[in-house]
Design a protein around this motif. Structure first.
Motif, PDB file in Angstrom:
ATOM      1  N   ASP A 137      -5.963  -7.763  12.834  1.00  0.00           N
ATOM      2  CA  ASP A 137      -6.537  -6.578  12.201  1.00  0.00           C
ATOM      3  C   ASP A 137      -7.922  -6.868  11.617  1.00  0.00           C
ATOM      4  OD1 ASP A 137      -4.175  -5.389  12.892  1.00  0.00           O
ATOM      5  OD2 ASP A 137      -3.336  -5.304  10.864  1.00  0.00           O
TER       6      ASP A 137
ATOM      7  N   LYS B 146       0.821  -1.213   0.000  1.00  0.00           N
ATOM      8  CA  LYS B 146       0.000   0.000   0.000  1.00  0.00           C
ATOM      9  C   LYS B 146       0.860   1.271   0.000  1.00  0.00           C
ATOM     10  CE  LYS B 146      -2.295  -0.786   3.839  1.00  0.00           C
ATOM     11  NZ  LYS B 146      -1.699  -2.054   4.292  1.00  0.00           N
TER      12      LYS B 146
ATOM     13  N   GLY C  23      -4.517   2.634   4.926  1.00  0.00           N
ATOM     14  CA  GLY C  23      -4.730   2.104   6.267  1.00  0.00           C
ATOM     15  C   GLY C  23      -5.494   0.792   6.218  1.00  0.00           C
ATOM     16  N   ARG C  24      -6.382   0.627   7.183  1.00  0.00           N
ATOM     17  CA  ARG C  24      -7.190  -0.602   7.252  1.00  0.00           C
ATOM     18  C   ARG C  24      -8.689  -0.277   7.167  1.00  0.00           C
ATOM     19  NH1 ARG C  24      -2.582  -1.435   7.526  1.00  0.00           N
ATOM     20  NH2 ARG C  24      -1.411  -3.190   8.419  1.00  0.00           N
ATOM     21  N   ASP C  25      -9.053   0.929   7.602  1.00  0.00           N
ATOM     22  CA  ASP C  25     -10.472   1.281   7.739  1.00  0.00           C
ATOM     23  C   ASP C  25     -10.766   2.620   7.075  1.00  0.00           C
ATOM     24  OD1 ASP C  25      -8.962   2.863   9.442  1.00  0.00           O
ATOM     25  OD2 ASP C  25     -10.531   2.985  10.969  1.00  0.00           O
ATOM     26  N   ILE C  26      -9.947   3.008   6.102  1.00  0.00           N
ATOM     27  CA  ILE C  26     -10.126   4.341   5.520  1.00  0.00           C
ATOM     28  C   ILE C  26     -11.427   4.395   4.710  1.00  0.00           C
ATOM     29  CG2 ILE C  26      -9.060   6.191   4.148  1.00  0.00           C
ATOM     30  CD1 ILE C  26      -7.522   5.266   6.756  1.00  0.00           C
TER      31      ILE C  26
ATOM     32  N   ARG D 200       9.415   1.712  12.671  1.00  0.00           N
ATOM     33  CA  ARG D 200       9.416   0.706  11.590  1.00  0.00           C
ATOM     34  C   ARG D 200      10.042  -0.616  11.981  1.00  0.00           C
ATOM     35  NH1 ARG D 200       5.455   2.295   8.578  1.00  0.00           N
ATOM     36  NH2 ARG D 200       5.438   4.546   8.676  1.00  0.00           N
TER      37      ARG D 200
ATOM     38  N   TYR E  41      -0.816   4.781  14.413  1.00  0.00           N
ATOM     39  CA  TYR E  41      -0.962   3.675  15.368  1.00  0.00           C
ATOM     40  C   TYR E  41       0.413   3.209  15.847  1.00  0.00           C
ATOM     41  CZ  TYR E  41      -5.790   3.744  13.989  1.00  0.00           C
ATOM     42  OH  TYR E  41      -7.081   4.153  13.763  1.00  0.00           O
TER      43      TYR E  41
ATOM     44  N   GLN F 262      -7.061  12.273  11.140  1.00  0.00           N
ATOM     45  CA  GLN F 262      -7.100  11.705   9.787  1.00  0.00           C
ATOM     46  C   GLN F 262      -8.127  12.438   8.921  1.00  0.00           C
ATOM     47  OE1 GLN F 262      -6.812   7.109   9.983  1.00  0.00           O
ATOM     48  NE2 GLN F 262      -7.361   7.704  12.047  1.00  0.00           N
TER      49      GLN F 262
ATOM     50  N   ARG G 237     -10.734  -7.784  14.919  1.00  0.00           N
ATOM     51  CA  ARG G 237     -11.066  -6.902  16.045  1.00  0.00           C
ATOM     52  C   ARG G 237     -12.516  -6.417  15.889  1.00  0.00           C
ATOM     53  NH1 ARG G 237      -7.000  -2.735  13.512  1.00  0.00           N
ATOM     54  NH2 ARG G 237      -8.412  -1.752  12.071  1.00  0.00           N
TER      55      ARG G 237
ATOM     56  N   THR H 215      -1.675   6.176   7.490  1.00  0.00           N
ATOM     57  CA  THR H 215      -2.295   6.229   8.824  1.00  0.00           C
ATOM     58  C   THR H 215      -1.719   5.183   9.783  1.00  0.00           C
ATOM     59  OG1 THR H 215      -4.118   4.760   8.207  1.00  0.00           O
ATOM     60  CG2 THR H 215      -4.463   7.118   7.876  1.00  0.00           C
ATOM     61  N   GLY H 216      -1.097   4.136   9.233  1.00  0.00           N
ATOM     62  CA  GLY H 216      -0.473   3.131  10.104  1.00  0.00           C
ATOM     63  C   GLY H 216       0.573   3.774  11.008  1.00  0.00           C
TER      64      GLY H 216
ATOM     65  N   ALA I  59       1.621  -1.857  17.363  1.00  0.00           N
ATOM     66  CA  ALA I  59       0.640  -1.008  16.667  1.00  0.00           C
ATOM     67  C   ALA I  59      -0.636  -1.799  16.404  1.00  0.00           C
ATOM     68  CB  ALA I  59       1.237  -0.508  15.353  1.00  0.00           C
ATOM     69  N   SER I  60      -0.466  -3.039  15.978  1.00  0.00           N
ATOM     70  CA  SER I  60      -1.642  -3.868  15.687  1.00  0.00           C
ATOM     71  C   SER I  60      -2.469  -4.059  16.965  1.00  0.00           C
ATOM     72  CB  SER I  60      -1.175  -5.209  15.113  1.00  0.00           C
ATOM     73  OG  SER I  60      -2.267  -6.026  14.824  1.00  0.00           O
TER      74      SER I  60
ATOM     75  N   SER J   4       5.522  -2.966  14.984  1.00  0.00           N
ATOM     76  CA  SER J   4       4.418  -3.407  14.117  1.00  0.00           C
ATOM     77  C   SER J   4       3.377  -4.141  14.951  1.00  0.00           C
ATOM     78  CB  SER J   4       4.913  -4.379  13.035  1.00  0.00           C
ATOM     79  OG  SER J   4       5.838  -3.761  12.200  1.00  0.00           O
TER      80      SER J   4
ATOM     81  N   ARG K  21      -0.787 -10.478  12.343  1.00  0.00           N
ATOM     82  CA  ARG K  21      -1.374  -9.132  12.196  1.00  0.00           C
ATOM     83  C   ARG K  21      -2.629  -9.176  11.331  1.00  0.00           C
ATOM     84  NH1 ARG K  21       1.229  -4.039  10.699  1.00  0.00           N
ATOM     85  NH2 ARG K  21       2.933  -5.021   9.568  1.00  0.00           N
TER      86      ARG K  21
HETATM   87  O1   DC Z   1      -0.039  -0.001   7.795  1.00  0.00           O
HETATM   88  P1   DC Z   1       0.875  -0.437   8.964  1.00  0.00           P
HETATM   89  O2   DC Z   1       1.367  -1.837   8.779  1.00  0.00           O
HETATM   90  O3   DC Z   1       1.971   0.534   9.236  1.00  0.00           O
HETATM   91  O4   DC Z   1      -0.081  -0.399  10.267  1.00  0.00           O
HETATM   92  C1   DC Z   1       0.356  -0.801  11.545  1.00  0.00           C
HETATM   93  C2   DC Z   1      -0.836  -1.313  12.346  1.00  0.00           C
HETATM   94  O5   DC Z   1      -1.726  -0.240  12.605  1.00  0.00           O
HETATM   95  C3   DC Z   1      -1.671  -2.378  11.638  1.00  0.00           C
HETATM   96  O6   DC Z   1      -1.281  -3.698  11.991  1.00  0.00           O
HETATM   97  C4   DC Z   1      -3.077  -2.105  12.073  1.00  0.00           C
HETATM   98  C5   DC Z   1      -3.082  -0.668  12.505  1.00  0.00           C
HETATM   99  N1   DC Z   1      -3.820   0.221  11.588  1.00  0.00           N
HETATM  100  C6   DC Z   1      -5.168   0.314  11.763  1.00  0.00           C
HETATM  101  O7   DC Z   1      -5.731  -0.382  12.606  1.00  0.00           O
HETATM  102  N2   DC Z   1      -5.889   1.182  11.005  1.00  0.00           N
HETATM  103  C7   DC Z   1      -5.298   1.934  10.077  1.00  0.00           C
HETATM  104  N3   DC Z   1      -6.034   2.802   9.364  1.00  0.00           N
HETATM  105  C8   DC Z   1      -3.895   1.828   9.857  1.00  0.00           C
HETATM  106  C9   DC Z   1      -3.178   0.942  10.634  1.00  0.00           C
END
Ligand code: DC
Length: 222
Positions: free
Chosen positions: A183, A15, A128-131, A90, A37, A115, A186, A33-34, A98-99, A95, A179
């Motif tokens: 992710d 991504k 991200g994951r939920d954009i 990083r 977190y 955001q 949840r 956005t990661g 953050a998760s 990682s 992860r």
């Molecule tokens: O994209 P990334 O791998 O850098 O993100 C790190 C963690 O942050 C990922 O495992 C889940 C969380 N995350 C999230 O829950 N929602 C987002 N919009 C971006 C990341």
């Protein structure tokens, strides 16, 4: 009216690399956005707070400030209490942190306005994951970028080796799969494609082909 492009998908789908290049091509701002977190994960880690210790993390949230800025090369910088932590976030430990912290609803709420405000004031490609599902449900274009876990782990492994980190492939694969599971399982804002997203699988595409494909989807829909 600013244009927002949402790119969601699992860890290691490419991504950030692809979105960064596409943003340059379209002259949009790229927002990762990661990193937000990760900054919260780093803060917990530094303060020896367990990544699942919800009461301690909530207390910590009351005292911290997370901001996004852009350097002279238009690259995103993430600030934790004013400190640039962009490089420190990083690592594989962060990682996973953050998760874990991202599963806490209050952590997600803490980062939501930041955001959304980025998208109010700029044309953005936000990853991200939920954009597409939660942060920018009205995004003009939504892409769900994915690839097999083996391919994603190999890309992540190559990236970490290139940075000089001492990692082994099986550990990276295990991290990617853990992860993915966290992710997408949840309760709050789990990783899933928005109903109106275009799903792009890059397992059999190289970087150039993936960027080309994304840019053509974006241009077609703008
Ligand atoms: O994209 P990334 O791998 O850098 O993100 C790190 C963690 O942050 C990922 O495992 C889940 C969380 N995350 C999230 O829950 N929602 C987002 N919009 C971006 C990341």
């Amino acid at each position: 009216m600013n244009i927002a492009i949402a790119i969601d998908g699992p860890a290691g789908a490419g991504k950030s690399t692809i979105a960064k290049l596409a943003a340059k091509e379209l002259s949009f701002i790229y927002v990762d956005t990661g990193a937000l977190y990760r900054a919260i994960g780093l803060c917990a880690y530094r303060n020896s707070i367990g990544s699942k210790d919800v009461p301690a993390i909530l207390k910590m949230l009351e005292t911290i400030k997370v901001e996004l800025a852009f350097n002279e090369n238009h690259e995103q910088v993430v600030l934790l209490n004013g400190e640039d932590v962009s490089a420190l976030i990083r690592t594989p430990e962060i990682s996973m942190y953050a998760s874990d912290v991202s599963a806490i609803p209050q952590v997600r709420a803490f980062l939501l306005d930041l955001q959304r405000n980025m998208a109010k004031t700029n044309n953005v490609i936000m990853d991200g994951r939920d954009i597409g599902t939660v942060v920018l449900p009205d995004a003009k274009i939504k892409i769900f970028l994915t690839a097999s876990s083996q391919v994603r782990a190999k890309r992540r492994y190559d990236e970490l080796i290139e940075k000089g980190m001492d990692v082994n492939f099986d550990d990276v694969l295990k991290d990617v799969e853990t992860r993915d599971y966290n992710d997408s399982h949840r309760a709050t804002a789990p990783l899933k494609p928005a109903d109106d997203s275009v799903i792009v699988d890059t397992s059999d595409l190289n970087l150039e082909q993936s960027v080309e494909k994304l840019i053509s989807i974006m241009k077609e829909r703008m």
